[in-house]
Write an enzyme that holds these catalytic residues in place. Sequence first.
Site, PDB file in Angstrom:
ATOM      1  N   ASP A  45       0.859  -1.176   0.000  1.00  0.00           N
ATOM      2  CA  ASP A  45       0.000   0.000   0.000  1.00  0.00           C
ATOM      3  C   ASP A  45       0.901   1.233   0.000  1.00  0.00           C
ATOM      4  OD1 ASP A  45      -1.703   2.101   0.494  1.00  0.00           O
ATOM      5  OD2 ASP A  45      -2.815   1.097   2.082  1.00  0.00           O
TER       6      ASP A  45
ATOM      7  N   GLY B 121      -4.431  10.066 -21.972  1.00  0.00           N
ATOM      8  CA  GLY B 121      -5.770  10.620 -21.957  1.00  0.00           C
ATOM      9  C   GLY B 121      -6.735   9.647 -21.315  1.00  0.00           C
TER      10      GLY B 121
ATOM     11  N   TYR C  99      -5.999  15.304  -7.972  1.00  0.00           N
ATOM     12  CA  TYR C  99      -5.327  14.401  -8.909  1.00  0.00           C
ATOM     13  C   TYR C  99      -4.390  15.184  -9.821  1.00  0.00           C
ATOM     14  CZ  TYR C  99      -4.891  11.119 -12.849  1.00  0.00           C
ATOM     15  OH  TYR C  99      -4.410  10.304 -13.850  1.00  0.00           O
ATOM     16  N   SER C 100      -4.878  16.283 -10.385  1.00  0.00           N
ATOM     17  CA  SER C 100      -4.065  17.099 -11.277  1.00  0.00           C
ATOM     18  C   SER C 100      -2.835  17.637 -10.555  1.00  0.00           C
ATOM     19  CB  SER C 100      -4.908  18.244 -11.836  1.00  0.00           C
ATOM     20  OG  SER C 100      -4.178  19.009 -12.779  1.00  0.00           O
ATOM     21  N   ALA C 101      -2.998  18.033  -9.304  1.00  0.00           N
ATOM     22  CA  ALA C 101      -1.855  18.532  -8.534  1.00  0.00           C
ATOM     23  C   ALA C 101      -0.766  17.483  -8.420  1.00  0.00           C
ATOM     24  CB  ALA C 101      -2.321  18.967  -7.144  1.00  0.00           C
TER      25      ALA C 101
ATOM     26  N   HIS D 184       0.962   3.136 -10.284  1.00  0.00           N
ATOM     27  CA  HIS D 184      -0.116   3.075  -9.293  1.00  0.00           C
ATOM     28  C   HIS D 184      -0.714   4.460  -9.047  1.00  0.00           C
ATOM     29  CE1 HIS D 184       3.585   4.009  -7.100  1.00  0.00           C
ATOM     30  NE2 HIS D 184       2.819   4.650  -6.227  1.00  0.00           N
TER      31      HIS D 184
END
Length: 271
Positions: free
Chosen positions: A76, A200, A167-169, A104
Amino acid sequence: TCPPSPCFLVPFAELLPGARVLLTGASAGIGEQMAFSYAAMGAEMVLTARRGAVLREVTEKCLTLGAKKVFYIPADMSSPSEPDRVLQFAVQKLGGLDYVVLNHIGASPFQMWNGDVEHTRWLMQVNFFSYVALATAALPALERSRGSVVVVSSLAGKVPTPFTTSYSATKFALDGFFGSLRHELTMQRSNVSITVCVLGLIDTASALEKVRGRVHLSPSPAAEAALAIIRGGAARAHEVFFPRWLRYVHGLWVLLPNPRVLHSFYNYSAP
């Protein structure tokens, strides 16, 4: 899921028999497809993901496809101690490494920013800090083998997109860190290459469920994405865009950083 036909594995596949690969996020989606493709090319692998039972099934399939050796280790990556443990296991089992493929990701909602700073901290650990730790721990082994770090990223790490704040960060952070590290390795005349793969929308079950009704895009096949990533790593490319037209979207954004560039792709009336 069936692996791609062997006819897609030439000629770059000739570079990979016996290659020693550590592959993260290998239990499903693109990671599973990469495991199958590497196996069909005769690679030796250590696979890791959170779900041990699923990893075991992927490992067994890889052996039937032609992998010379396959080991798995559940881990994890939200735990800061796991990257070193996984890397040590891989080097011990394979006797070294030729490719470290970082794939991941932590689960993140596809929604407007809701102020959840704690989730963003957690996601940075999984999607960014563990990548940094794994790559750093792997550098000595990769230097010896003239190996490669392959980083699976997203267009959301090149162009800020709606519904993907945290997520973008994490993906922008990957682009900055590994782009800078590539320059430093070149300055040091290092033997290690770094390939960042900009993806994409891919037709994995989790991705399609998240974006339903919110994007106007046709998903690309995970098996083809997996091959593009493997090909890019084998070629020691700096960047891989998949599908290829994403390169033009990114180029347009660089020239014209305006949200209108994205208007045709997203449902702006979505809540």
